[in-house]
Design a protein around this motif. Structure first.
Motif, PDB file in Angstrom:
ATOM      1  N   ALA A  41       0.863  -1.188   0.000  1.00 16.27           N
ATOM      2  CA  ALA A  41       0.000   0.000   0.000  1.00 16.27           C
ATOM      3  C   ALA A  41       0.893   1.229   0.000  1.00 16.27           C
ATOM      4  CB  ALA A  41      -0.918   0.016   1.223  1.00 16.27           C
ATOM      5  N   LEU A  42       0.446   2.281  -0.672  1.00 19.85           N
ATOM      6  CA  LEU A  42       1.178   3.536  -0.666  1.00 19.85           C
ATOM      7  C   LEU A  42       0.793   4.344   0.579  1.00 19.85           C
ATOM      8  CD1 LEU A  42       1.130   4.662  -4.395  1.00 19.85           C
ATOM      9  CD2 LEU A  42       2.884   3.384  -3.162  1.00 19.85           C
ATOM     10  N   PRO A  43       1.579   5.345   0.922  1.00 19.98           N
ATOM     11  CA  PRO A  43       1.272   6.126   2.131  1.00 19.98           C
ATOM     12  C   PRO A  43      -0.106   6.778   2.072  1.00 19.98           C
ATOM     13  CG  PRO A  43       3.490   6.620   1.349  1.00 19.98           C
ATOM     14  CD  PRO A  43       2.828   5.794   0.277  1.00 19.98           C
ATOM     15  N   TRP A  48       4.699  13.551   8.119  1.00 17.54           N
ATOM     16  CA  TRP A  48       5.120  12.639   9.172  1.00 17.54           C
ATOM     17  C   TRP A  48       4.737  13.130  10.564  1.00 17.54           C
ATOM     18  CZ3 TRP A  48       8.448  14.988   5.654  1.00 17.54           C
ATOM     19  CH2 TRP A  48       9.153  16.097   6.110  1.00 17.54           C
ATOM     20  N   SER A  49       4.568  14.433  10.750  1.00 23.08           N
ATOM     21  CA  SER A  49       4.189  14.940  12.072  1.00 23.08           C
ATOM     22  C   SER A  49       2.741  14.624  12.402  1.00 23.08           C
ATOM     23  CB  SER A  49       4.419  16.458  12.156  1.00 23.08           C
ATOM     24  OG  SER A  49       5.782  16.770  11.992  1.00 23.08           O
ATOM     25  N   ARG A  50       1.841  14.851  11.460  1.00 24.34           N
ATOM     26  CA  ARG A  50       0.422  14.603  11.724  1.00 24.34           C
ATOM     27  C   ARG A  50       0.086  13.121  11.649  1.00 24.34           C
ATOM     28  NH1 ARG A  50      -2.892  19.093  12.463  1.00 24.34           N
ATOM     29  NH2 ARG A  50      -1.486  20.524  13.539  1.00 24.34           N
ATOM     30  N   GLY A  51       0.784  12.360  10.798  1.00 28.44           N
ATOM     31  CA  GLY A  51       0.577  10.911  10.750  1.00 28.44           C
ATOM     32  C   GLY A  51      -0.825  10.528  10.322  1.00 28.44           C
ATOM     33  N   HIS A  52      -1.147   9.257  10.550  1.00 34.61           N
ATOM     34  CA  HIS A  52      -2.442   8.718  10.153  1.00 34.61           C
ATOM     35  C   HIS A  52      -2.673   7.443  10.941  1.00 34.61           C
ATOM     36  CE1 HIS A  52      -5.619   7.011   7.534  1.00 34.61           C
ATOM     37  NE2 HIS A  52      -5.853   8.272   7.222  1.00 34.61           N
ATOM     38  N   THR A  53      -3.940   7.106  11.204  1.00 32.76           N
ATOM     39  CA  THR A  53      -4.240   5.898  11.969  1.00 32.76           C
ATOM     40  C   THR A  53      -3.776   4.639  11.245  1.00 32.76           C
ATOM     41  OG1 THR A  53      -6.475   5.973  11.034  1.00 32.76           O
ATOM     42  CG2 THR A  53      -6.173   6.899  13.230  1.00 32.76           C
ATOM     43  N   THR A  54      -3.767   4.659   9.909  1.00 27.73           N
ATOM     44  CA  THR A  54      -3.217   3.542   9.141  1.00 27.73           C
ATOM     45  C   THR A  54      -1.732   3.822   8.938  1.00 27.73           C
ATOM     46  OG1 THR A  54      -5.333   3.432   7.992  1.00 27.73           O
ATOM     47  CG2 THR A  54      -3.567   2.075   7.120  1.00 27.73           C
ATOM     48  N   TRP A  56       1.064   2.029   9.279  1.00 27.06           N
ATOM     49  CA  TRP A  56       2.041   1.069   8.755  1.00 27.06           C
ATOM     50  C   TRP A  56       2.395   1.354   7.296  1.00 27.06           C
ATOM     51  CZ3 TRP A  56       0.919  -1.929   4.536  1.00 27.06           C
ATOM     52  CH2 TRP A  56      -0.429  -2.042   4.182  1.00 27.06           C
ATOM     53  N   SER A  57       1.428   1.821   6.515  1.00 28.80           N
ATOM     54  CA  SER A  57       1.688   2.040   5.087  1.00 28.80           C
ATOM     55  C   SER A  57       2.567   3.264   4.839  1.00 28.80           C
ATOM     56  CB  SER A  57       0.373   2.189   4.324  1.00 28.80           C
ATOM     57  OG  SER A  57      -0.352   3.321   4.777  1.00 28.80           O
ATOM     58  N   LEU A 540       9.310  -2.642   4.557  1.00 29.42           N
ATOM     59  CA  LEU A 540      10.246  -2.600   3.441  1.00 29.42           C
ATOM     60  C   LEU A 540      11.099  -1.344   3.564  1.00 29.42           C
ATOM     61  CD1 LEU A 540      11.282  -3.595   0.688  1.00 29.42           C
ATOM     62  CD2 LEU A 540       9.389  -2.342  -0.372  1.00 29.42           C
ATOM     63  N   THR A 541      12.403  -1.512   3.463  1.00 28.82           N
ATOM     64  CA  THR A 541      13.298  -0.365   3.586  1.00 28.82           C
ATOM     65  C   THR A 541      14.189  -0.272   2.352  1.00 28.82           C
ATOM     66  OG1 THR A 541      15.074   0.652   4.891  1.00 28.82           O
ATOM     67  CG2 THR A 541      14.933  -1.748   4.945  1.00 28.82           C
ATOM     68  N   PHE A 542      14.290   0.929   1.802  1.00 30.79           N
ATOM     69  CA  PHE A 542      15.120   1.129   0.607  1.00 30.79           C
ATOM     70  C   PHE A 542      15.986   2.380   0.729  1.00 30.79           C
ATOM     71  CE2 PHE A 542      10.578   1.927  -0.170  1.00 30.79           C
ATOM     72  CZ  PHE A 542      10.558   3.307  -0.204  1.00 30.79           C
ATOM     73  N   ARG A 543      16.171   2.865   1.955  1.00 35.00           N
ATOM     74  CA  ARG A 543      16.999   4.066   2.122  1.00 35.00           C
ATOM     75  C   ARG A 543      18.463   3.766   1.824  1.00 35.00           C
ATOM     76  NH1 ARG A 543      16.272   6.439   7.846  1.00 35.00           N
ATOM     77  NH2 ARG A 543      17.818   7.886   7.026  1.00 35.00           N
ATOM     78  N   ASP A 544      18.885   2.473   1.900  1.00 33.03           N
ATOM     79  CA  ASP A 544      20.268   2.095   1.583  1.00 33.03           C
ATOM     80  C   ASP A 544      20.371   1.380   0.241  1.00 33.03           C
ATOM     81  OD1 ASP A 544      21.249   3.102   4.017  1.00 33.03           O
ATOM     82  OD2 ASP A 544      20.686   1.263   5.064  1.00 33.03           O
TER      83      ASP A 544
END
Length: 552
Positions: A41-43, A48-54, A56-57, A540-544
């Motif tokens: 799922a996409l964000p 990032w400060s306000r976030g969302h109840t879902t 994980w995505s 899933l991480t792709f920062r590296d």
């Protein structure tokens, strides 16, 4: 004829997916500068400060875009990140409130290439987070609990007033000070893992209305929003469900690939096999018995466990069940690699008590004779116990585990039948709060790298679903007392001993939890691709992300 029509539909869908992803040769071929990845799922937001109840995505993209005060190393220990150092002192008073002073790095600039990171960015970001959908993630800060309560009550005006008094202060441009409501041994581990602790680009947001701020984050263009991580968002096509990331030129860490295209697709496996995407989560547990040659795995900070209803299953019978389970045999033929769980906390979690540690001596072990004796002591009459199992597919072989568990309990004379559930909580809990089945299977994953994250489900109002608080209030109160001491204990060895005692309470003395195994997440990754993986928190991480040999 039906098969031909199905093939035609699949081919058409692949063509559409290819258009969304852009052109790319099937493997093998030249190494591209642009990578394409299919996400579950996409964000739901890029704020990032306000976030969302879902929430994980949001993690994969936000973690690629941003950085925090501290991070985790390969051993899941807290290390410096945007804060190069910090110190903590305990303030005088009965609450023993700790005060953290963070010293920020001087060489960090936002992705506009000109604006330096400042302590005020954290103050603005954390104050915004206190009024957001995930305000409770900051509840350890002194004064934050009242803000969280006001947000939950819908009184935003009061919440905004209270937020101004929360103990978060920019001492100067490079010094941030945060006071907690009391000792919290897990504080830095939470900061390292949760995106609500990221700073905000305060200069860019100054003077903007709430509507303009929402557009700044969720309608990215022309380098907005400003970020600190290896990637910034180039575009977000909500209709086509495509996010394009590009390299942040101001990022001074290991250089990532130039561009990333993130999509959602029900045809991820076909796209991977045809070389259209570089990564595939392997989510079919039935196929794990015949794994493909490129299958890889990530050990998760997670535990799969059997929960027991303390109201319907007497203590001696709960203890009998704990001794009946043969964990290594339980997983045979179900997963390529099994990590049997003898404790509630995974071995790789900092502060865990590993098998063989004297502090784990009281944890139940497989002992069929003891199981039969305890079942007799309980006066078990052969009543068939109900076991609730998720009926919807997960990446875990839940039905296979349920079958094996039922057979093992039958070996010691305990009869079990399992029921498949499509709405787990609805089928588990009655409207009056009591628990329906006698047994249930559940996975818990760490939100951050500290034992507290696992035991938070046993807090009042938590979702452990064992009914221990109703069936044995004294045992539950004793557990709470241990957990309160453990969460405030800053000495690692004393903390480890307290959490070992908490584990013994739920595994042996109350016997409401039977750990079964520590799950792994399986995935496939294209040849020559490095740094693209699942992290221990199952994101899933792709920062590296990079190509083998450093080429892009």
């Amino acid at each position: 004829m039906r098969a031909r029509r199905t093939d035609a539909v699949v081919t058409a869908m692949l063509v559409l997916a290819g258009l969304a992803l852009g052109c790319r040769r099937d493997r093998p071929g030249p190494r591209p500068a642009e990578f394409r990845i299919a996400l579950a799922a996409l964000p739901t937001t890029l704020d990032w400060s306000r976030g969302h109840t879902t929430s994980w995505s949001n993690y994969p993209v936000l973690q690629a875009m941003m950085r925090g005060l501290v991070a985790l190393d390969a051993r899941n220990e807290v290390v410096p990140d945007l804060a190069e150092s910090w110190e903590v002192r305990t303030l005088p008073g009965p609450e023993h409130k700790p005060e953290y002073t963070f010293h920020l790095r001087r060489d960090v600039v936002w992705s506009d290439g000109a604006t330096p990171l400042a302590a005020r960015d954290f103050v603005v970001g954390l104050h915004r987070a206190l009024l957001g959908a995930q305000a409770s993630e900051l509840s350890d800060v002194d004064g934050a609990a009242a803000v969280v309560a006001a947000v939950k009550a819908g009184d935003l005006s009061r919440a905004e007033t209270l937020a101004r008094a929360v103990a978060i202060e920019a001492v100067d441009d490079l010094t941030l000070r945060i006071r907690l409501a009391g000792p919290r041994a897990y504080f830095l581990a939470r900061v390292a893992a949760l995106y609500t602790w990221y700073p905000a680009p305060s200069r860019a947001l100054a003077g903007l209305s709430p509507e303009q701020i929402a557009r700044y984050f969720d309608e990215p263009s022309d380098g907005k929003p400003a970020v600190l991580g290896p990637y910034r968002v180039a575009s977000w096509d909500r209709l086509a469900q495509v996010i394009r990331l590009e390299r942040n030129p101001s990022y001074r860490g290991r250089a990532p690939v130039d561009r990333l295209v993130l999509v959602t697709s029900a045809l991820a496996e076909l796209l991977y096999d045809r070389g259209k995407i570089s990564f595939l989560l392997f989510d079919d547990p039935a196929a794990l018995s015949r794994p493909p040659p490129d299958l890889q795995r990530q050990e998760l900070l997670s535990t799969y466990w059997l929960g027991i209803n303390a109201e319907t299953v007497p203590l001696a019978l709960r203890q009998a069940i704990a001794h009946a389970v043969d964990r290594p045999r339980l997983l045979q033929g179900l997963v390529p690699h099994a990590r049997p769980a003898f404790g509630f906390l995974p071995d790789d979690l900092p502060g865990a008590v590993r098998d063989g540690d004297p502090r784990a001596a009281g944890f139940p072990r497989h002992d069929p004779a003891q199981a039969r004796a305890l079942a007799r002591r309980a006066g078990y009459d052969g009543r068939e116990l109900t076991l609730l199992v998720r009926g919807t597919q997960t990446f875990l072989p839940e039905r296979g585990i349920a079958d094996a568990l039922r057979r093992q309990l039958a070996e010691v004379g305990i009869r079990v039948r399992y029921e498949l559930s499509r709405d787990f909580v609805e089928d588990l809990v009655r409207p009056n709060g009591s628990i329906r089945p006698d047994l249930f299977l559940r996975r818990i994953g760490a939100d951050y790298a500290h034992p507290e994250t696992f035991f938070s489900i046993f807090e009042p109002g938590g979702n452990h679903y064992t009914a221990l608080d109703r069936a044995d209030p004294a045992a539950y109160a004793a557990l709470q007392a241990v957990l309160q001491r453990a969460g405030a204990e800053l000495d690692p060895e004393r903390s480890r001993t307290l959490y070992a005692d908490a584990q013994e309470a739920i595994l042996a003395r109350s016997a409401v939890v039977v750990p079964l195994y520590y799950p792994d997440r399986y995935f496939r990754r294209a040849p020559g691709v490095e740094g693209l993986r699942v992290d221990p928190f199952n994101f899933l991480t792709f920062r590296d992300l990079r190509l083998a040999g450093g080429a892009r």
